[in-house]
Design an enzyme around this catalytic site. Structure first.
Site, PDB file in Angstrom:
ATOM      1  N   ASP A  32      41.589 -28.490 -12.615  1.00  6.19           N
ATOM      2  CA  ASP A  32      41.152 -29.592 -13.204  1.00  6.19           C
ATOM      3  C   ASP A  32      42.427 -30.523 -13.592  1.00  6.19           C
ATOM      4  O   ASP A  32      43.284 -30.221 -13.870  1.00  6.19           O
ATOM      5  CB  ASP A  32      40.520 -29.334 -14.651  1.00  6.19           C
TER       6      ASP A  32
ATOM      7  N   ASP B  40      39.291 -35.585 -13.698  1.00  6.57           N
ATOM      8  CA  ASP B  40      38.741 -35.790 -15.021  1.00  6.57           C
ATOM      9  C   ASP B  40      38.456 -37.178 -15.385  1.00  6.57           C
ATOM     10  O   ASP B  40      39.653 -37.784 -15.443  1.00  6.57           O
ATOM     11  CB  ASP B  40      39.242 -34.867 -15.897  1.00  6.57           C
TER      12      ASP B  40
ATOM     13  N   GLU C 212      35.002 -36.804 -11.064  1.00  9.06           N
ATOM     14  CA  GLU C 212      34.177 -37.174 -11.949  1.00  9.06           C
ATOM     15  C   GLU C 212      34.019 -38.531 -12.175  1.00  9.06           C
ATOM     16  O   GLU C 212      34.874 -39.061 -13.158  1.00  9.06           O
ATOM     17  CB  GLU C 212      34.592 -36.406 -13.361  1.00  9.06           C
TER      18      GLU C 212
ATOM     19  N   HIS D  35      29.968 -27.858 -17.496  1.00  7.39           N
ATOM     20  CA  HIS D  35      30.635 -27.564 -18.802  1.00  7.39           C
ATOM     21  C   HIS D  35      30.138 -28.579 -19.799  1.00  7.39           C
ATOM     22  O   HIS D  35      30.472 -28.429 -21.113  1.00  7.39           O
ATOM     23  CB  HIS D  35      31.881 -27.308 -18.850  1.00  7.39           C
ATOM     24  N   ASP D  36      29.790 -29.560 -19.556  1.00  2.00           N
ATOM     25  CA  ASP D  36      29.527 -31.111 -20.365  1.00  2.00           C
ATOM     26  C   ASP D  36      27.867 -31.080 -20.583  1.00  2.00           C
ATOM     27  O   ASP D  36      27.663 -31.931 -21.429  1.00  2.00           O
ATOM     28  CB  ASP D  36      29.937 -32.223 -19.734  1.00  2.00           C
TER      29      ASP D  36
END
Ligand code: GLC
Ligand code: CA
Length: 565
Positions: free
Chosen positions: A98, A201, A258, A330-331
């Site tokens: 990430d 990210d 993202e 994961h969000d």
């Protein structure tokens, strides 16, 4: 489209803290991941993205990095990381980390130096503004985790720093070329270590609309959501192009962005030929129904909405670039809990959803636990909640006048802990995730919903995912599945999701009956072969011009080339 090595792959996201704990401290770690590589290989995974494992106070579970050049001791060491990269390579798998560079942690040495000397070189790594007693803050933006984006700079009564996420995540100032150089150096250091690439990210936020100014308030708190400033921020592409040229391009790295809120006309710049990124996630269904006013006001998504979201993205990217498809991360809540109507979660519906998103064009991503159909966990008390976004959402709901129970229900539905509960390996204590006390409660359904109960058992969600990954890799169908044109069909039908994948000499038809009642769908021509059927009872005769699908039945059919007769 120029073919790339990663187009025909299957990708998997690991949330390291909750995947596998090798030493009993209740926190998943790198040795735990290494011990599961053979498992991931068996599932058919090629590319593995790890959520952050860098040194971090874990205020936002690692998305707050205090040292980009080292691994947090809770996850392991740099040697463990090298071992993971090497072990993955042996299995022809690729490790992706990430990349969190919109912000760092307030415990990063850059920020500490900025606090010591805000006018010095490190002060310029951040956005620091002087606000004298009685003056107003530079702008009224609301941070993603609630409250104003400005926080007093420790040690300075008249200075504030910007954080668009949590106050422990100060934003890095990308306008400063010295900061950018530091970021590139760090990325290249990791790529030289053998990393295949990065998931990038929150990247759209690196460009701020400057000078700072207020936008119309959208809640009682007088603040304005970040979307207004993002709309006004122009020129993120200059940063992203430089980032690509200085790091990813020379390494031929794989990158997945993202990206929320991109401007539609910018899509080719993002993922077109020589785009900033290899690919980016499709969030059309993720953001569907979201309300600026809080989770308790978000709309449910129906099967027709889900289908329309997926198709709208497919139309948008056709001929432009290669999108990345997910049903959860994961969000987000668990996909099977979000995209299947309440109460209908079962083997058939879970595998229907799997088929639908896996067979559209793009790179399919599986989030840990998705392959066994893991579900949301009901939150009973706010004390059980770890996630900072959920804690904030709770406050927002209560401030909006909803009952405590309704506020909790909204968290059960949308909270980020849903996807972060430990991976359910077996039915032993703590689902086989740890021998210690897990850092976050295990979902109580682990006693029946776990990998051990599904592995090797036909008719299980896990074995169905294996069929999906092997179909994608099957040399007979691969070209069509990876590159074939996607053409929606039967869009006028209710609770039906159906599309063609048209290859050079091959046409596949994917059909799903997205409801619990059976439904009859028209067939456009003769079926040559049934490639997948989650109910395994499809009988098609030569003369059939329709098929009857059971509740939540999904099929992948190969059609005869000459459907004309
Ligand atoms: C991204 C991450 C999320 C994190 C945020 C701030 O959206 O996926 O988990 O909280 O960025 O880094
Ligand atoms: Ca551990």
């Amino acid at each position: 489209m120029k073919k790339q090595w990663w187009h025909d792959k299957v990708a998997y996201q690991i949330y390291p803290k909750s995947f596998c704990d090798s030493n009993g401290d209740g926190i998943g770690d790198l040795q735990g991941i290494i011990s599961k590589l053979d498992y991931l290989k068996e599932l058919g995974v090629d590319i593995i993205w790890l959520s952050p494992i860098y040194v971090s106070p874990l205020a936002d579970q690692g998305y707050d990095i205090a040292d980009y050049y080292d691994i947090d001791p809770r996850f392991g060491t740099l040697d463990d990381m090298d071992e993971l990269i090497a072990e993955a390579k042996k299995r022809e798998m690729y490790i992706v980390m990430d990349l969190v560079v919109n912000h760092c942690s307030d415990e990063h040495v850059w920020f500490q130096k900025a606090c010591e000397d805000p006018d010095g070189p490190y002060g310029k790594f951040f956005y620091i503004e002087t606000v004298k007693e009685g003056e107003k803050l530079p702008c009224n933006w609301r941070s993603y985790f609630g409250g104003p984006v400005w926080e007093k700079l420790p040690g300075h009564n008249d200075k504030y720093y910007l954080h668009v996420f949590h106050k422990k995540q100060p934003d890095l100032n990308w306008e400063n070329p010295e900061l950018r150089e530091e970021v590139y150096k760090m990325i290249n250091w990791w790529l030289d270590r053998g990393l295949a690439g990065f998931r990038i990210d929150a990247i759209i936020n690196i460009k701020k609309a400057l000078p700072f100014k207020d936008y119309p308030a959208d809640r009682e708190d007088g603040l304005s959501g970040m979307q207004n400033m993002l709309h006004d921020a122009v020129g993120v592409g200059d940063f992203l192009g430089e980032l690509r040229d200085r790091t990813f391009l020379p390494h031929d790295a794989f990158t997945v962005g993202e990206v929320f809120n991109e401007k539609p006309e910018e899509l080719p710049d993002f993922i077109g030929e020589n785009g900033y990124f290899s690919t980016m996630f499709d969030f059309a269904e993720t953001v569907f129904g979201a309300s600026q006013k809080g989770w308790h006001r978000s709309l449910d998504i129906t099967p027709d909405d889900y289908r329309n979201c997926v198709f709208s993205t497919q139309k948008k990217v056709e001929g432009v670039g290669f999108i990345s498809n997910i049903i959860e991360n994961h969000d987000e809540p668990r996909g099977v809990s979000r995209y299947i109507p309440d109460g209908d979660q079962c083997y058939e519906s879970k595998t229907l959803l799997a088929t639908m998103y896996f067979m559209v064009k793009g790179l399919p991503w599986i989030y840990q636990g998705q392959e066994i159909g893991m579900e949301n966990r009901k939150v009973r008390s706010i004390d059980e909640v770890d996630d900072i976004a959920s804690l904030n959402a709770y406050k927002v709901s209560v401030a909006d006048g909803v009952s405590e129970q309704d506020a909790l229900d909204a968290i059960s539905k949308f909270g980020r802990d849903n996807a972060r509960t430990p991976m359910q390996w077996d039915d032993s204590e703590n689902a086989g995730f740890t021998t210690g006390t897990p850092w976050l409660c295990v979902n109580e359904n682990y006693t029946w919903l776990n990998l051990k109960a599904q592995r090797g058992r036909s008719g299980s969600v896990y074995e169905y995912y294996r069929k999906l990954t092997s179909l994608r890799k099957n040399p007979e169908y691969k070209q069509t599945i990876v590159y074939g044109q996607l053409e929606p069909t039967l869009e006028e039908m209710h609770n039906v999701m159906a599309y063609y994948r048209r290859g050079e000499d091959q046409t596949l038809l994917v059909m799903g009956n997205y409801q619990k009642e059976p439904q009859t769908l028209p067939l456009p021509g003769k079926v040559k072969k049934v490639l997948l059927d989650n109910c395994e009872d499809l009988q098609i005769r030569d003369t059939d011009r329709s098929i009857r699908l059971k509740g939540y039945q999904a099929v992948v059919l190969e059609l005869e080339n000459d459907p004309g007769e």
